[in-house]
Design a protein around this motif. Structure first.
Motif: not given
Length: 137
Positions: A84-87, A126-130
């Motif tokens: 659940c992340g948006v960049k 992916i996890i770190l970005l989220a």
């Protein structure tokens, strides 16, 4: 937001113990991987899955609540990981379709049969970005 199957589990450890083998070892491995990758995101049970971290969301309609940044679930035919992340206005998971060719990727869901089907270095990214860009932020 209860489109997910419920669980009797009250803790992530209980959730994992209720999963049949051989899937249990897969979920256990991913759980340890996620905890090591984002130690600040506290594991909990959210919507019948293992959630990591929490953020507050509010929709223009007035609906609001708490949700997890990362969620891990054992489904009937595959493992689901909700990111659940948006960049830059785009769902993070969706941006990694090419790097995870054996996974089925929706807007924020990564589905795969087993851990060996995915590149853990890509998953870590992916996890770190989220963690840095949760949806509600």
């Amino acid at each position: 937001m209860n489109m997910f199957k419920s669980t009797a589990a009250k803790t992530p450890t209980e959730y994992i113990s209720l999963i049949q083998k051989p899937r249990r070892s897969q979920i256990k491995k991913l759980h340890a991987f996620i905890k090591k990758t984002v130690p600040k995101l506290k594991p909990l049970i959210m919507a019948g899955m293992i959630g990591y971290g929490k953020y507050h969301y509010a929709y223009p309609s007035g609906r609001e609540g708490e949700w997890s940044v990362i969620l891990l679930a054992s489904q009937k035919n595959y493992i689901s990981m909700y990111v659940c992340g948006v960049k830059d206005g785009k769902y993070i998971a969706e941006q990694y379709k090419k790097q995870l060719p054996k996974a089925s990727i929706g807007k924020s869901c990564i589905r795969f049969k087993k851990v060996e089907d995915i590149d853990l270095d890509v998953l870590r990214e992916i996890i770190l970005l989220a963690e840095k860009h949760p949806m509600g932020a």
